[in-house]
Design an enzyme around this catalytic site. Structure first.
Site, PDB file in Angstrom:
ATOM      1  N   HIS A  43       0.976  -1.261  -0.155  1.00  0.00           N
ATOM      2  CA  HIS A  43       0.076  -0.063  -0.070  1.00  0.00           C
ATOM      3  C   HIS A  43       1.150   1.230   0.094  1.00  0.00           C
ATOM      4  O   HIS A  43       0.864   1.988  -0.684  1.00  0.00           O
ATOM      5  CB  HIS A  43      -1.032  -0.024   1.221  1.00  0.00           C
ATOM      6  N   GLU A  97       0.503   7.643  -3.512  1.00  0.00           N
ATOM      7  CA  GLU A  97       1.569   7.584  -2.392  1.00  0.00           C
ATOM      8  C   GLU A  97       2.978   8.454  -2.191  1.00  0.00           C
ATOM      9  O   GLU A  97       3.329   8.690  -1.259  1.00  0.00           O
ATOM     10  CB  GLU A  97       1.932   5.957  -2.320  1.00  0.00           C
ATOM     11  N   HIS A 101       3.168  10.532   0.819  1.00  0.00           N
ATOM     12  CA  HIS A 101       4.279  10.208   1.868  1.00  0.00           C
ATOM     13  C   HIS A 101       5.648  10.243   1.335  1.00  0.00           C
ATOM     14  O   HIS A 101       6.507  10.546   2.289  1.00  0.00           O
ATOM     15  CB  HIS A 101       3.770   8.713   2.113  1.00  0.00           C
TER      16      HIS A 101
HETATM   17  P1  5GP Z   1      -7.707   5.765   7.043  1.00  0.00           P
HETATM   18  O1  5GP Z   1      -8.409   6.769   7.104  1.00  0.00           O
HETATM   19  O2  5GP Z   1      -7.673   4.662   5.869  1.00  0.00           O
HETATM   20  O3  5GP Z   1      -6.976   4.829   8.261  1.00  0.00           O
HETATM   21  O4  5GP Z   1      -6.151   6.221   6.344  1.00  0.00           O
HETATM   22  C1  5GP Z   1      -6.199   6.954   5.257  1.00  0.00           C
HETATM   23  C2  5GP Z   1      -4.940   7.444   4.734  1.00  0.00           C
HETATM   24  O5  5GP Z   1      -4.070   8.207   5.758  1.00  0.00           O
HETATM   25  C3  5GP Z   1      -3.782   6.336   4.665  1.00  0.00           C
HETATM   26  O6  5GP Z   1      -4.053   5.339   3.619  1.00  0.00           O
HETATM   27  C4  5GP Z   1      -2.564   6.824   4.983  1.00  0.00           C
HETATM   28  O7  5GP Z   1      -2.042   7.508   3.472  1.00  0.00           O
HETATM   29  C5  5GP Z   1      -2.906   8.059   5.833  1.00  0.00           C
HETATM   30  N1  5GP Z   1      -2.521   7.670   7.212  1.00  0.00           N
HETATM   31  C6  5GP Z   1      -3.553   6.729   8.116  1.00  0.00           C
HETATM   32  N2  5GP Z   1      -3.010   6.455   9.085  1.00  0.00           N
HETATM   33  C7  5GP Z   1      -1.651   6.572   9.184  1.00  0.00           C
HETATM   34  C8  5GP Z   1      -0.731   6.699   9.978  1.00  0.00           C
HETATM   35  O8  5GP Z   1      -0.581   6.119  11.067  1.00  0.00           O
HETATM   36  N3  5GP Z   1       0.643   7.127   9.602  1.00  0.00           N
HETATM   37  C9  5GP Z   1       0.696   7.743   8.429  1.00  0.00           C
HETATM   38  N4  5GP Z   1       1.980   8.016   8.083  1.00  0.00           N
HETATM   39  N5  5GP Z   1      -0.274   7.833   7.451  1.00  0.00           N
HETATM   40  C10 5GP Z   1      -1.482   7.410   7.919  1.00  0.00           C
HETATM   41  P1  5GP Z   2      -3.975   6.516   1.482  1.00  0.00           P
HETATM   42  O1  5GP Z   2      -5.259   5.851   2.008  1.00  0.00           O
HETATM   43  O2  5GP Z   2      -2.664   6.002   1.263  1.00  0.00           O
HETATM   44  O3  5GP Z   2      -4.103   8.134   1.501  1.00  0.00           O
HETATM   45  O4  5GP Z   2      -4.593   6.683   0.042  1.00  0.00           O
HETATM   46  C1  5GP Z   2      -5.168   5.490  -0.452  1.00  0.00           C
HETATM   47  C2  5GP Z   2      -5.610   6.081  -1.709  1.00  0.00           C
HETATM   48  O5  5GP Z   2      -5.353   5.419  -2.865  1.00  0.00           O
HETATM   49  C3  5GP Z   2      -7.094   6.217  -2.009  1.00  0.00           C
HETATM   50  O6  5GP Z   2      -7.542   7.176  -2.498  1.00  0.00           O
HETATM   51  C4  5GP Z   2      -7.544   4.947  -2.820  1.00  0.00           C
HETATM   52  O7  5GP Z   2      -8.615   4.972  -3.377  1.00  0.00           O
HETATM   53  C5  5GP Z   2      -6.349   4.915  -3.611  1.00  0.00           C
HETATM   54  N1  5GP Z   2      -6.034   3.427  -4.016  1.00  0.00           N
HETATM   55  C6  5GP Z   2      -5.799   3.128  -5.319  1.00  0.00           C
HETATM   56  N2  5GP Z   2      -5.654   1.759  -5.487  1.00  0.00           N
HETATM   57  C7  5GP Z   2      -5.757   1.408  -4.133  1.00  0.00           C
HETATM   58  C8  5GP Z   2      -5.436   0.058  -3.703  1.00  0.00           C
HETATM   59  O8  5GP Z   2      -5.199  -0.927  -4.336  1.00  0.00           O
HETATM   60  N3  5GP Z   2      -5.370  -0.144  -2.270  1.00  0.00           N
HETATM   61  C9  5GP Z   2      -5.706   1.208  -1.521  1.00  0.00           C
HETATM   62  N4  5GP Z   2      -5.977   0.880  -0.105  1.00  0.00           N
HETATM   63  N5  5GP Z   2      -5.977   2.471  -1.965  1.00  0.00           N
HETATM   64  C10 5GP Z   2      -5.816   2.338  -3.301  1.00  0.00           C
END
Ligand code: 5GP
Ligand code: 5GP
Ligand code: 5GP
Length: 209
Positions: A43, A97, A101
């Site tokens: 991811h 990503e 990040h």
């Molecule tokens: P979710 O709401 O799905 O937990 O997180 C959304 C996105 O926020 C993740 O895909 C990631 O990009 C970022 N994120 C969530 N939790 C963390 C964390 O503990 N550390 C970091 N670096 N990014 C996070």
């Molecule tokens: P994060 O949660 O790291 O901020 O971001 C995830 C983002 O990447 C979301 O906007 C999600 O729609 C997109 N994305 C594209 N492909 C994938 C996948 O295979 N897995 C996840 N978790 N997110 C994906």
């Protein structure tokens, strides 16, 4: 000029099980290259601080450029596949990503280094081998948290944080694994802090893909 001081303490390497991304209410789309392997995909590699906070979107000028990782693209398709809809080639996921990040770890990684490091770290772990060697198989069966963490610890030397989601019927299932990587980006460490999340329960499905 001088590089900015490092604004994070370690990385999470986050791996996703494709079966658990796809068997949800929301479902998924296979990438243009076809159905990914039944293995953990990347991811992201996320810089994080010891207090649980994290930097994000650190350089809007460093836009993701696929030509800088042309030698890695076939590995990225295989090991970092996108499962989001609509079907696409993955550049959207990798670009997200990198922008969110990767640009925050510019002190250790340029774009090529960021993707190469994530791929190499994933390969070093061999998580699916560790799980199956410990009797935890992606066969739709149910496992306890201790079985999952124990198998991974025994096989890889490191214990991940386990994130669960729910399948279409509402069963808790193994979705993502969070491993911790030193701030230099080159070696695994025990996690200084665990991500916030919901409990998985002690009956965790490992669906097929
Ligand atoms: P979710 O709401 O799905 O937990 O997180 C959304 C996105 O926020 C993740 O895909 C990631 O990009 C970022 N994120 C969530 N939790 C963390 C964390 O503990 N550390 C970091 N670096 N990014 C996070
Ligand atoms: P994060 O949660 O790291 O901020 O971001 C995830 C983002 O990447 C979301 O906007 C999600 O729609 C997109 N994305 C594209 N492909 C994938 C996948 O295979 N897995 C996840 N978790 N997110 C994906
Ligand atoms: P413990 O004290 O047993 O380590 O865990 C305290 C709480 O954190 C428990 O409610 C447990 O569910 C949660 N926890 C610990 N490790 C994990 C993990 O890897 N994944 C999830 N989802 N929760 C965890």
């Amino acid at each position: 000029g001088r590089a900015a001081a490092q604004d994070y303490d370690f990385f999470y390497l986050v791996l996703q099980w494709p079966g658990s991304y796809c068997d949800t209410k929301q479902s998924c789309c296979y990438p243009k290259s076809g159905k990914p392997a039944a293995d953990f995909g990347i991811h992201g590699l996320w810089p994080n601080r010891n207090d649980g906070s994290y930097p994000q979107n650190c350089n809007p000028d460093a836009e993701f450029d696929p030509s800088k990782v042309s030698d890695l693209l076939s590995s990225m398709r295989a090991k970092w596949p996108t499962l989001a809809c609509p079907t696409n080639d993955g550049v959207r996921f990798w670009g997200h990503e990198w922008d969110k990040h990767g640009t925050c770890a510019a002190d250790v990684f340029n774009e090529h280094g960021y993707f190469a490091a994530a791929l190499s770290l994933r390969d070093q772990l061999g998580v699916l081998n560790a799980l199956t060697a410990g009797g935890v198989n992606p066969d739709g069966g149910y496992y306890t948290m201790d079985q999952i963490k124990g198998a991974i610890r025994d096989g890889t030397g490191f214990e991940p944080y386990v994130e669960c989601n729910r399948d279409e019927s509402g069963n808790s299932q193994l979705y993502q694994l969070y491993f911790c990587v030193a701030a230099a980006g080159d070696s695994f460490v025990e996690c200084p802090v665990l991500p916030r999340g919901r409990p998985c329960g002690n009956r965790i499905e490992f669906p097929a893909f």
